[in-house]
Design an enzyme around this catalytic site. Structure first.
Site, PDB file in Angstrom:
ATOM      1  N   LYS A 174       0.844  -1.191   0.000  1.00  0.00           N
ATOM      2  CA  LYS A 174       0.000   0.000   0.000  1.00  0.00           C
ATOM      3  C   LYS A 174       0.887   1.252   0.000  1.00  0.00           C
ATOM      4  O   LYS A 174       1.295   1.740   1.062  1.00  0.00           O
ATOM      5  CB  LYS A 174      -0.942   0.036   1.204  1.00  0.00           C
ATOM      6  CG  LYS A 174      -1.974   1.140   1.060  1.00  0.00           C
ATOM      7  CD  LYS A 174      -2.345   1.825   2.341  1.00  0.00           C
ATOM      8  CE  LYS A 174      -1.342   2.718   2.934  1.00  0.00           C
ATOM      9  NZ  LYS A 174      -1.014   3.960   2.194  1.00  0.00           N
ATOM     10  N   GLY A 191       7.163   4.420   8.696  1.00  0.00           N
ATOM     11  CA  GLY A 191       6.459   5.696   8.725  1.00  0.00           C
ATOM     12  C   GLY A 191       6.641   6.358  10.068  1.00  0.00           C
ATOM     13  O   GLY A 191       7.625   6.102  10.780  1.00  0.00           O
ATOM     14  N   ALA A 243       1.841   6.769  13.806  1.00  0.00           N
ATOM     15  CA  ALA A 243       1.123   5.719  13.075  1.00  0.00           C
ATOM     16  C   ALA A 243       1.626   4.349  13.501  1.00  0.00           C
ATOM     17  O   ALA A 243       0.843   3.392  13.615  1.00  0.00           O
ATOM     18  CB  ALA A 243       1.304   5.918  11.573  1.00  0.00           C
ATOM     19  N   GLU A 265       9.387   0.423  11.314  1.00  0.00           N
ATOM     20  CA  GLU A 265      10.541   1.310  11.114  1.00  0.00           C
ATOM     21  C   GLU A 265      10.019   2.735  11.236  1.00  0.00           C
ATOM     22  O   GLU A 265       9.292   3.211  10.358  1.00  0.00           O
ATOM     23  CB  GLU A 265      11.127   1.097   9.703  1.00  0.00           C
ATOM     24  CG  GLU A 265      11.721  -0.273   9.480  1.00  0.00           C
ATOM     25  CD  GLU A 265      13.041  -0.471  10.215  1.00  0.00           C
ATOM     26  OE1 GLU A 265      13.660   0.530  10.614  1.00  0.00           O
ATOM     27  OE2 GLU A 265      13.433  -1.632  10.389  1.00  0.00           O
ATOM     28  N   CYS A 305      14.624   9.700   7.675  1.00  0.00           N
ATOM     29  CA  CYS A 305      14.466   9.207   9.050  1.00  0.00           C
ATOM     30  C   CYS A 305      15.796   9.161   9.782  1.00  0.00           C
ATOM     31  O   CYS A 305      15.836   9.305  10.994  1.00  0.00           O
ATOM     32  CB  CYS A 305      13.825   7.831   9.036  1.00  0.00           C
ATOM     33  SG  CYS A 305      14.737   6.647   8.040  1.00  0.00           S
ATOM     34  N   GLU A 348      10.808  15.161  15.865  1.00  0.00           N
ATOM     35  CA  GLU A 348      11.252  15.003  14.481  1.00  0.00           C
ATOM     36  C   GLU A 348      10.604  16.083  13.620  1.00  0.00           C
ATOM     37  O   GLU A 348       9.388  16.177  13.549  1.00  0.00           O
ATOM     38  CB  GLU A 348      10.839  13.612  13.983  1.00  0.00           C
ATOM     39  CG  GLU A 348      11.422  13.276  12.639  1.00  0.00           C
ATOM     40  CD  GLU A 348      10.996  11.908  12.135  1.00  0.00           C
ATOM     41  OE1 GLU A 348       9.788  11.595  12.201  1.00  0.00           O
ATOM     42  OE2 GLU A 348      11.859  11.162  11.661  1.00  0.00           O
TER      43      GLU A 348
END
Ligand code: NAD
Length: 484
Positions: free
Chosen positions: A178, A230, A234, A252, A286, A386
């Site tokens: 997805k 992500g 989430a 991750e 990231c 972040e």
């Protein structure tokens, strides 16, 4: 050539979507719609999971030998290698990464992953026998985990799909991918290449959609494992659903990595390194080293040099090969970064370069000004949260112990670096920082080794044999003692 599409890749065939919903892909540079593709719905996910379930429960893929699957993935690798430039261009078009970065990392790195996993799969102990403690041998098998839901983000869309898709395929799993709503285009090319490589019917589906439909996929009873990259927010939600259902999951997530600059670091190497790994992908990475820790004595001089280096970076059209920093992926991301720039000033950090407002000559597009703050306290929100944009915070430390303490004073633990001319001192610092990956005078992800996060940066590991093992279940078969 139009980039528009009207079908979804479900169960290995180009299929009419269940609804008329459309995702508009908007160029972060021009703010114009560059493509329209179907937006997947819950019904499309149901069809994709049903196809994956059938292919797993009844189809040839999980029953083939590892070598037969390796042969198909090897063919896919060859086809992918021939399309690296097309893939890089699609990714820059949809999410705005500078083309120099896309040509360096957005498509070559996924291809290197495929090759690395092929090598690992050839050596992997799919079935082995060990002596038991009761006198008989035990056969230990790595069996495919089942139907995998692979959910990547938009920032490195192929990188984060490949780290899931390829080990899943090699292990004998079937996969529903997805893609994020912001970056659906690259996976169309991916699906074409998988089809051309001869991946059997039902084994891979691709349904681009937003969060709600993503959650439908996560909770779907036909899915055995969720592999997600992500945001931490989430990831917590997905982990909770998987926990409730006892579904396997790997996560991750975000990061706030610290670069520790020791006093003996070479200035040129360090500045070049930080410009790249602090601001690569326009800061939307990231593993970005966004906290720069410098000894109190050298703080002001180093921060000034860093600010000068960042101020000299070329910001602009991501398709221009000279561009070093492109636009943010979306207006919402531009606003988020600007909110943090304002917050840094309110919190009392010293703004050395950048700040609010648009870079010169860039009134259109979701650009922000690359920003360096100095004199940052690690407890400030700009040092703890972040930002996911081109914003660096320089933080003073008293001594090496203090630097390690500050580096570890974070909810995250994904990456980190140390900059020094003393290799042993670098290794010593690397051992003390609580993160899943670490670099000494560099940060180059190596696909032979596990990658992932401590703490709120995730669960599980990708890459290396460890990353392949995440797509297998272990079965122990107790063999009868040989007749005496
Ligand atoms: P995001 O969490 O908003 O979305 C990521 C993907 O998950 C998208 O496909 C999205 O549609 C889907 N999604 C979101 N909520 C979901 C839910 N509740 N259920 C199912 N699917 C859901 O993240 P983003 O803004 O697209 O990406 C940026 C984040 O990704 C940053 O935090 C970054 O650090 C992280 N990231 C981590 C790594 C890593 O390897 N650790 C790599 C790249 C990006």
């Amino acid at each position: 050539m139009t980039l528009d599409r009207d079908a979804l890749f479900i169960g290995g065939a180009w299929t009419k979507p269940a609804t008329d919903a459309v995702l508009e892909v908007v160029s972060p540079h021009s703010e114009e719609v560059v493509a329209r593709v179907p937006e997947g719905s819950a019904a499309d996910i149901d069809a994709a999971v049903a196809a994956a379930r059938r292919a797993f429960d009844e189809g040839p893929w999980p029953r083939m030998s590892p070598q037969e699957r390796i042969d198909v993935v090897q063919t896919f690798s060859g086809l992918y290698a021939a399309r690296l430039a097309d893939m890089a261009e699609l990714i820059t078009t949809e999410m705005g990464a500078p083309i120099s970065f896309s040509n360096l990392a957005q498509s070559p790195a996924p291809w290197m992953q495929i090759e690395a996993f092929l090598g690992i799969a050839r050596e992997f102990p799919w079935e082995s026998t060990r002596p038991g403690v009761l006198g008989a041998d035990v056969m230990v098998r790595h069996e495919p985990i089942g139907v995998v839901a692979a959910i990547p983000p938009w920032n490195v869309p192929q990188f984060t799909v490949m780290s899931k898709l390829v080990p899943a395929l090699l292990a004998g799993c079937t996969v529903v991918v997805k893609p994020a709503a912001e970056s659906p285009l690259d996976c169309y090319l991916l699906a074409e290449l998988l089809q051309e490589a001869g991946v059997p019917e039902g084994v891979v589906s691709v349904v681009a959609a937003g969060r709600e439909v993503g959650e439908h996929l996560v909770a779907h009873p036909g899915v055995d494992k969720v592999a997600f990259t992500g945001s931490t927010a989430a990831g917590r939600k997905i982990g909770a659903i998987c926990g409730e259902q006892l579904k396997r999951c790997s996560l991750e997530l975000g990061g706030k990595s610290a670069a520790i600059v020791l006093d003996d670091a070479d200035l040129t190497t360090t500045l070049e390194g930080l410009k790249f790994i602090g601001l690569m992908n326009s800061g939307q990475a990231c593993v970005a080293q966004t906290r720069v820790l410098v000894s109190r004595d050298r703080h002001d001089a180093f921060a000034a040099s860093l600010a000068e280096a960042v101020a000299g970076m070329q910001v602009g059209d991501p398709m221009d090969p000279a561009t070093e920093i492109g636009p943010m992926v979306a207006q919402r991301q531009q606003e988020r970064v600007e909110k943090y720039i304002a917050l840094g000033q309110e919190e009392g950090a010293t703004l050395l370069t950048g700040g609010l407002g648009r870079p010169d000559g860039l009134d259109r597009g979701w650009y922000v000004r690359p920003t360096v703050f100095a004199g940052v306290d690690n407890r400030m929100r700009i040092a703890q949260e972040e930002i996911f944009g081109p914003v660096l915070s320089v933080i003073p430390y008293d001594d090496v112990d203090d630097a390690v303490r500050i580096a570890n004073d974070s909810d995250y633990g994904l990456a980190g670096t140390v900059w020094t001319s003393d290799h042993d001192a670098g290794v010593d610092v690397a051992r003390r920082v609580r993160t899943g990956t670490y670099g000494i005078n560099t940060y180059t992800m190596d696909f032979a080794a596990p990658f992932g996060g401590y703490k709120a940066s995730g669960l599980g590991r990708e890459f290396g044999p460890e990353g392949l093992a995440q797509y297998t279940e272990l079965k122990s078969v107790y063999l009868s003692p040989p007749p005496s």
